[in-house]
Design an enzyme around this catalytic site. Sequence first.
Site, PDB file in Angstrom:
ATOM      1  N   LYS A 257      15.661  12.192 -17.539  1.00 46.48           N
ATOM      2  CA  LYS A 257      14.671  11.874 -16.501  1.00 46.48           C
ATOM      3  C   LYS A 257      14.603  10.353 -16.323  1.00 46.48           C
ATOM      4  O   LYS A 257      14.055   9.640 -17.162  1.00 46.48           O
ATOM      5  CB  LYS A 257      13.278  12.393 -16.848  1.00 46.48           C
ATOM      6  CG  LYS A 257      12.386  12.340 -15.590  1.00 46.48           C
ATOM      7  CD  LYS A 257      10.914  12.331 -15.851  1.00 46.48           C
ATOM      8  CE  LYS A 257      10.335  10.971 -16.108  1.00 46.48           C
ATOM      9  NZ  LYS A 257      10.427  10.012 -15.003  1.00 46.48           N
TER      10      LYS A 257
ATOM     11  N   GLU B  36      12.176   3.665 -28.261  1.00 53.61           N
ATOM     12  CA  GLU B  36      12.515   2.247 -28.025  1.00 53.61           C
ATOM     13  C   GLU B  36      11.422   1.704 -27.115  1.00 53.61           C
ATOM     14  O   GLU B  36      11.376   2.040 -25.936  1.00 53.61           O
ATOM     15  CB  GLU B  36      13.879   2.123 -27.328  1.00 53.61           C
ATOM     16  CG  GLU B  36      15.053   2.651 -28.118  1.00 53.61           C
ATOM     17  CD  GLU B  36      15.425   1.762 -29.287  1.00 53.61           C
ATOM     18  OE1 GLU B  36      14.929   0.619 -29.362  1.00 53.61           O
ATOM     19  OE2 GLU B  36      16.188   2.218 -30.148  1.00 53.61           O
TER      20      GLU B  36
ATOM     21  N   CYS C  17      12.775  -5.736 -22.434  1.00 50.91           N
ATOM     22  CA  CYS C  17      11.979  -5.458 -23.634  1.00 50.91           C
ATOM     23  C   CYS C  17      12.134  -6.556 -24.677  1.00 50.91           C
ATOM     24  O   CYS C  17      11.234  -6.785 -25.473  1.00 50.91           O
ATOM     25  CB  CYS C  17      12.378  -4.112 -24.220  1.00 50.91           C
ATOM     26  SG  CYS C  17      14.138  -3.970 -24.512  1.00 50.91           S
TER      27      CYS C  17
ATOM     28  N   GLU D 255       2.317  -7.514 -23.804  1.00 49.86           N
ATOM     29  CA  GLU D 255       3.605  -7.585 -23.112  1.00 49.86           C
ATOM     30  C   GLU D 255       3.339  -7.696 -21.612  1.00 49.86           C
ATOM     31  O   GLU D 255       2.771  -6.773 -21.012  1.00 49.86           O
ATOM     32  CB  GLU D 255       4.429  -6.326 -23.406  1.00 49.86           C
ATOM     33  CG  GLU D 255       5.806  -6.366 -22.792  1.00 49.86           C
ATOM     34  CD  GLU D 255       6.605  -5.102 -23.046  1.00 49.86           C
ATOM     35  OE1 GLU D 255       6.033  -4.002 -22.937  1.00 49.86           O
ATOM     36  OE2 GLU D 255       7.806  -5.212 -23.347  1.00 49.86           O
TER      37      GLU D 255
HETATM   38  P1  NAD Z   1       6.766   3.565 -19.000  1.00 50.73           P
HETATM   39  O1  NAD Z   1       6.460   3.855 -20.412  1.00 50.73           O
HETATM   40  O2  NAD Z   1       5.667   3.507 -18.021  1.00 50.73           O
HETATM   41  O3  NAD Z   1       7.775   4.667 -18.413  1.00 50.73           O
HETATM   42  C1  NAD Z   1       9.016   4.937 -19.016  1.00 50.73           C
HETATM   43  C2  NAD Z   1       9.438   6.351 -18.669  1.00 50.73           C
HETATM   44  O4  NAD Z   1       8.501   7.256 -19.221  1.00 50.73           O
HETATM   45  C3  NAD Z   1       9.492   6.658 -17.177  1.00 50.73           C
HETATM   46  O5  NAD Z   1      10.604   7.489 -16.929  1.00 50.73           O
HETATM   47  C4  NAD Z   1       8.197   7.427 -16.933  1.00 50.73           C
HETATM   48  O6  NAD Z   1       8.276   8.303 -15.858  1.00 50.73           O
HETATM   49  C5  NAD Z   1       8.060   8.179 -18.239  1.00 50.73           C
HETATM   50  N1  NAD Z   1       6.694   8.580 -18.587  1.00 50.73           N
HETATM   51  C6  NAD Z   1       5.526   7.958 -18.273  1.00 50.73           C
HETATM   52  N2  NAD Z   1       4.482   8.644 -18.779  1.00 50.73           N
HETATM   53  C7  NAD Z   1       4.997   9.726 -19.429  1.00 50.73           C
HETATM   54  C8  NAD Z   1       4.419  10.794 -20.170  1.00 50.73           C
HETATM   55  N3  NAD Z   1       3.099  10.909 -20.337  1.00 50.73           N
HETATM   56  N4  NAD Z   1       5.239  11.713 -20.718  1.00 50.73           N
HETATM   57  C9  NAD Z   1       6.574  11.618 -20.570  1.00 50.73           C
HETATM   58  N5  NAD Z   1       7.185  10.629 -19.871  1.00 50.73           N
HETATM   59  C10 NAD Z   1       6.397   9.688 -19.317  1.00 50.73           C
HETATM   60  O7  NAD Z   1       7.626   2.234 -19.046  1.00 50.73           O
HETATM   61  P2  NAD Z   1       8.192   1.394 -17.827  1.00 50.73           P
HETATM   62  O8  NAD Z   1       7.044   0.699 -17.196  1.00 50.73           O
HETATM   63  O9  NAD Z   1       9.082   2.256 -16.986  1.00 50.73           O
HETATM   64  O10 NAD Z   1       9.152   0.367 -18.591  1.00 50.73           O
HETATM   65  C11 NAD Z   1       8.705  -0.799 -19.146  1.00 50.73           C
HETATM   66  C12 NAD Z   1       8.501  -0.647 -20.642  1.00 50.73           C
HETATM   67  O11 NAD Z   1       9.703  -0.190 -21.269  1.00 50.73           O
HETATM   68  C13 NAD Z   1       8.181  -1.962 -21.308  1.00 50.73           C
HETATM   69  O12 NAD Z   1       7.140  -1.788 -22.233  1.00 50.73           O
HETATM   70  C14 NAD Z   1       9.472  -2.320 -22.028  1.00 50.73           C
HETATM   71  O13 NAD Z   1       9.316  -3.180 -23.115  1.00 50.73           O
HETATM   72  C15 NAD Z   1       9.978  -0.987 -22.422  1.00 50.73           C
HETATM   73  N6  NAD Z   1      11.435  -1.027 -22.686  1.00 50.73           N
HETATM   74  C16 NAD Z   1      11.860  -0.940 -23.984  1.00 50.73           C
HETATM   75  C17 NAD Z   1      13.219  -1.020 -24.277  1.00 50.73           C
HETATM   76  C18 NAD Z   1      13.717  -0.915 -25.699  1.00 50.73           C
HETATM   77  O14 NAD Z   1      14.908  -0.694 -25.888  1.00 50.73           O
HETATM   78  N7  NAD Z   1      12.873  -1.055 -26.706  1.00 50.73           N
HETATM   79  C19 NAD Z   1      14.135  -1.203 -23.252  1.00 50.73           C
HETATM   80  C20 NAD Z   1      13.658  -1.292 -21.948  1.00 50.73           C
HETATM   81  C21 NAD Z   1      12.297  -1.202 -21.681  1.00 50.73           C
END
Ligand code: NAD
Length: 508
Positions: free
Chosen positions: A206, A281, A315, A412
Amino acid sequence: MTSAPTVSPSNDVFTQRAYSASAKSVLARKPALFINNEWVQSTHGATIAVEDPSTGKEVARIADASEADVNRAVEAARNAFDDGRWSHLPPSQRERTINKLADLIEAHAAEFAELEAIDNGKPIGMAAVVDIPGAIGHLRYMAGWASKLGGELMEPQGLPRGTVFSYVSRDPIGVAAQIVPWNFPLLMATLKISPALAAGCTVVLKPAEQTSLTALRLADLVAEAGFPPGVVNVITGNGHTTGDYLVKHPGIDKIAFTGSTEVGKIINRNATETLKRVTLELGGKSPVVVMPDVNVAEVAPNAAGAIFFNSGQVCIAGSRLFAHRSIFDKMIEGISQAASFWQPRPSLDPQAHMGPLVSKEQLDRVMGYIEAGKKDGATVAIGGDAPSANGYYVNPTVLVNVKPNMSVVREEIFGPVVVAQRFDDLDEVAKMANDTCYGLGAGVWTRDVSAMHRLASKIKAGTVWGNCHAIIDPALPFGGFKQSGFGREQGKQGIEAYTELKTVIIKL
Ligand code: NAD
């Protein structure tokens, strides 16, 4: 230090370029889900708008998968796993198929780079040299593991030799739900599917609702590469609905999630009911430590790149700068000069180095943090504002005179905003670097080998870079300490996370 406001360029520079014919044809597609190697309509027909962040305009729509759609996708992956059509293939055949997918992405690299630029807002030039080759690299690296992953012969310690034959094998976990964020859409998608597929798992992927176009285009190539139906399924939709159904589905054995710490915690809680295997992650607030012995002219542009690359939506962005008191002012001056390289431009401008943020929501969030920082007493050294344009642009921003308890220091921001602090000695800066709930990455800049190793040992982070930042390699494990997640992706550990150990003891 006086604040230097950014001079806004004319609005012409914010005009997005025309899309190519191939991009237009992808944008014109009917919203659909990829299940069992077929494009199918969602059961309830709901859709989500796709925006170009460089203009703020809707350019396409994608399906918002229903619970019934999630059930269909999981059933397809479940059947494909349970009948062994993928896991029972000779590993060399799995390896070839994954490599074929990498070849197909390579053959369509320019198209993928453009789609990523339109969908995410990142500069097309950056997508072409970072995202697309990175995606290919992860697939090719993990493809090799398909034929190398093996078990171990182990002898019991309490039985006479030769009375039993015992070994430990690695079995694929089963069906993996893979949920990815919007900052590196194709790269994250391939980083996720490659170890799962190499291990023999089947997947339901997804992508983020903001940036699903390249994952959908990837699905076309999955079928073309020759994956059996049901091995890779791609469903689009919102996180709190589609993502949530997927996480809670009893047919899922393993969840691999990349995204915010907040959502990671929700997912971890929801996975507990059926004790699904989980790797997370999550977010970061990575320190960049600059020791007094460095050549500031060399290091300042690197520190700028550590935060402004991908508009700070990384991230492992170097979002907390710690510069030794003796070089602090020179570092801020150097970063301010380097910021001209990172002036935001529309994503299809071939000269762009930094694009807009991904969405209006993200723009408001980042500007909200900057305002909160100012209110709390931080001083804007550069930027701190947004150019007047239709897209979601923020100027590269450096905040000084910050205090450890300010939200801009603790949370963040996920935008082109760095907070800069002074320090006097190594132990003090190690403490400051660790004063966070995150522990994803850290950069250390020094020519003093002893200082480098001492800091690498003291800083609590999954990756420490010395005299560089954000080098990621498919062969090296990546993941977080503390609230930056758990488990590791990439490297041998990355594929092992898609396996269960099975001990077999046979009495002779
Ligand atoms: P997010 O957590 O809002 O969403 C990430 C994914 O999770 C999306 O596909 C979203 O649709 C899904 N999602 C949201 N709520 C959900 C739920 N309740 N159940 C299941 N899935 C759900 O994050 P974002 O805003 O898309 O991305 C930014 C974040 O990602 C930042 O915090 C960043 O640091 C982190 N990130 C981490 C890494 C790593 O490798 N550690 C890499 C890239 C981004």
